[in-house]
Each structure stands twice: as C-alpha cells, then as structure tokens.
Design a protein around this motif. Structure first.
Motif, mmCIF file in Angstrom:
data_model
loop_
_atom_site.group_PDB
_atom_site.id
_atom_site.type_symbol
_atom_site.label_atom_id
_atom_site.label_comp_id
_atom_site.label_asym_id
_atom_site.label_seq_id
_atom_site.Cartn_x
_atom_site.Cartn_y
_atom_site.Cartn_z
ATOM 1 N N SER A 68 101.922 54.590 -16.105
ATOM 2 C CA SER A 68 103.397 55.208 -16.132
ATOM 3 C C SER A 68 102.583 56.351 -17.202
ATOM 4 N N ARG A 107 92.037 64.989 -7.425
ATOM 5 C CA ARG A 107 93.567 64.687 -7.430
ATOM 6 C C ARG A 107 93.063 63.040 -8.448
ATOM 7 N N PHE A 142 95.464 60.447 -9.417
ATOM 8 C CA PHE A 142 96.432 59.600 -8.974
ATOM 9 C C PHE A 142 97.623 59.744 -7.824
ATOM 10 N N ARG A 165 101.400 59.699 -6.663
ATOM 11 C CA ARG A 165 101.879 60.048 -7.257
ATOM 12 C C ARG A 165 103.352 59.156 -6.122
ATOM 13 N N SER A 166 104.411 58.439 -7.075
ATOM 14 C CA SER A 166 104.785 57.725 -6.592
ATOM 15 C C SER A 166 107.043 57.186 -6.715
ATOM 16 N N THR A 167 107.511 56.994 -5.615
ATOM 17 C CA THR A 167 109.449 56.435 -7.082
ATOM 18 C C THR A 167 108.159 55.372 -8.034
ATOM 19 N N SER A 189 97.082 55.828 -18.902
ATOM 20 C CA SER A 189 98.419 56.331 -17.955
ATOM 21 C C SER A 189 97.040 55.286 -16.862
ATOM 22 N N LEU A 225 102.531 55.516 -10.826
ATOM 23 C CA LEU A 225 101.166 55.598 -10.799
ATOM 24 C C LEU A 225 100.250 54.955 -9.622
ATOM 25 N N SER A 284 102.198 64.021 -18.641
ATOM 26 C CA SER A 284 101.871 64.825 -17.174
ATOM 27 C C SER A 284 101.184 65.827 -17.390
#
Length: 307
Positions: free
Chosen positions: A18, A47, A49, A51-53, A13, A56, A34
């Motif tokens: 992704s 944490r 990553f 994460r957003s729309t 990832s 990664l 995931s």
C-alpha cells in the motif's frame, strides 16, 4: 543513479502492499510515495507494481528488483540510523500499542521514570486488545500477544502469561472447592470468546508436576475481553479463567480469590514488537531497552505467571 527516496518508497510499498501504509512509515504523503515509485518505474522502463482498487501487487520484474535492492537499502539505512542513534538524544513522538488492562497496570507505571530519563520523547499510546498491523498503523512498538510478524518486524519475549481460576469471595463461601479443573463443570462459569475468531478455546490446565486436565466450563455468560471477564467474575456471576496480569490487582485487593491454586494454563508469551533491530531510531531503542530492563529489575516475568 536512482535516489534513495525513490528506492525507499518502492521497498516500503512492496512490504506493506500500500502506498498509504508506506507513506505513514516514511513520514510522507501517499501522493509523494506514488510519485517516487512512478518516477522509479519511468527511469527503469518497467512496471514494478500491478495497481488495482484492492491494493498493490508486485509484478514479476518488481519482485526481482525488490530482492535485489532490499538488502542494500537496509545497509544504507542501518548506517544512517547508526549515525542518528549515536549523534543525539532520543526524541520525538513514539507511537505505541498495548492491550488496555495490561498497558494501564504494567506499562503506564513505567512512564514517569522513562520520561524523566528521556524528556525529549513523547509516548503516543493506543490501547487496543486486538492485534494490529504495526507497519500499516505507523507504530514504533507494541506490547501484546498473538501478533503476526510481517517482514521487518521482530519480537522480544517479556514474560509467559498464565491463566488461573478465580471467583468472587461470595460465590465460593460455604462451597466445597473444586479438586481439579474438571470439577469446574459443577460451577457457573464466565467464558472467554476469542475477539478474532469468535471461538471458545478449550483450556488445558497443568501442575508443576506435569499433570494435565482439561477445564470443564458450563457458560452462564460469554465475553470477548479479559477486562470484562474480570469484572463479570467480581460481580459473582461465575468462575473465570483469567490471565494473571488481569487477575493480580483484584487478588491483591481481595475482590477475587483463587481456586485450584496448584493449576494453571499457559496461554503463551507477551512480547515487545518493533522494527528490525538494525534500523531502530534512538527513541524506539531507548523504549525497548528501558522496558526490558524494567521487567527484569521488577521481576515482572514472575509476577505475570502463576508460580
């Protein structure tokens, strides 16, 4: 101790940015990747990553962790791959990419012998002229030019590709042939536009003696595909500077004739792209070795250049 699945999901990832791309590479669902990464984060208490729309991005801790574990993971996978390579015959679906014209003229003819030797392998060809994201697309190998090499991918050069000036016989009949590439300005030309940038590349042509002259082309038509360029030139619409692999079949049939026989343009190498050699599955290793050996045995590097 962390599971190999969690670590592998995290590293792949991180490489692709992704979960979906990592899932395609690992043969899992995006949800499974995931979950593996989330479990790893819970176990580590950090944490890894952001994460957003848009995808990664590694956190600072995630980047440190990736650098620490990637080499060890590769070593483990190398050992697993070595066992698999030496334990059985190549088998499975082999996802491949190549430009349409080049693939059909030079790679598909190799498939009868390849499949006879490796009946357990099922080639899955995708013919596309555009450079593709090989890792995100789940490709085992690709043949082409101009690919960017993401982490974990290598390229093995198969041949240098030359451009030559060609035209339909009817177009040149009764006309004085151009003496050098600058005289192409007096002819109608079909000009290639880059499918990626949309730009027209100024082509410098050279001789074996080292002389260089810029080709002067007055475009009567522009196209973005070398096969379309070949077809337009065969219709007599103009002169084209065409890669030798696309021009060769039509020169052999007499549908095209070569102008400026002492001149050529070097547009780079056509290469075989695949994942790191240490981690190749048997089916990919078999394909890579077969294609390289076939190109050498059939002297295709000579056939794909102008000299």
């Amino acid at each position: 101790m962390e599971t190999l699945a969690n670590l592998e999901s995290f590293v792949r990832s991180a490489e692709s940015g992704s979960f979906s791309a990592a899932a395609r590479r690992l043969g899992l669902t995006p949800a499974a990747v995931s979950r593996n990464v989330a479990q790893l984060e819970r176990n580590l208490g950090v944490r890894l990553f952001a994460r957003s729309t848009r995808g990664l991005a590694l956190s600072e801790a995630g980047e440190r962790f990736r650098r620490s574990v990637a080499g060890g993971l590769d070593s483990i996978q190398e050992a697993i791959a070595d066992i698999k390579v030496n334990a059985g015959q190549p088998a499975g679906v082999l996802k491949l990419s190549a430009a349409p014209g080049f693939g059909m003229d030079f790679l598909l003819p190799l498939m009868p012998a390849f499949l006879e030797k490796y009946p357990g392998v099922t080639p899955d060809w995708v013919f596309d002229s555009r450079p593709l994201d090989l890792i995100a697309g789940g490709f085992d190998a690709a043949i082409g030019a101009g690919f960017e090499l993401p982490p974990g991918m290598v390229a093995r050069e198969l041949a240098r590709i030359h451009l030559i000036a060609v035209a339909a016989p009817a177009l040149v009949q009764g006309k004085r042939a151009p003496a050098d590439p600058s005289e192409l300005a007096g002819w109608p030309n079909i000009v290639m536009r880059s499918p990626m940038t949309g730009r027209v590349r100024t082509q410098v042509m050279r001789t074996q003696a080292g002389e260089e002259v810029t080709a002067k082309q007055q475009a009567v038509m522009l196209v973005s595909d070398p096969d379309a360029l070949s077809r337009a030139v065969m219709l007599g619409l103009g002169v084209g500077l065409i890669p030798v692999p696309h021009a060769a079949p039509h020169l052999a049939s007499g549908a095209l004739v070569r102008l400026l026989p002492d001149w050529y343009g070097d547009v780079g190498a056509v290469s075989l792209y695949f994942t790191s050699q240490k981690l190749l599955p048997a089916k990919t290793r078999a394909f890579v070795d077969f294609v390289v050996d076939a190109f050498r045995a059939q002297r295709l590097p000579d056939a794909l250049s102008s000299m």
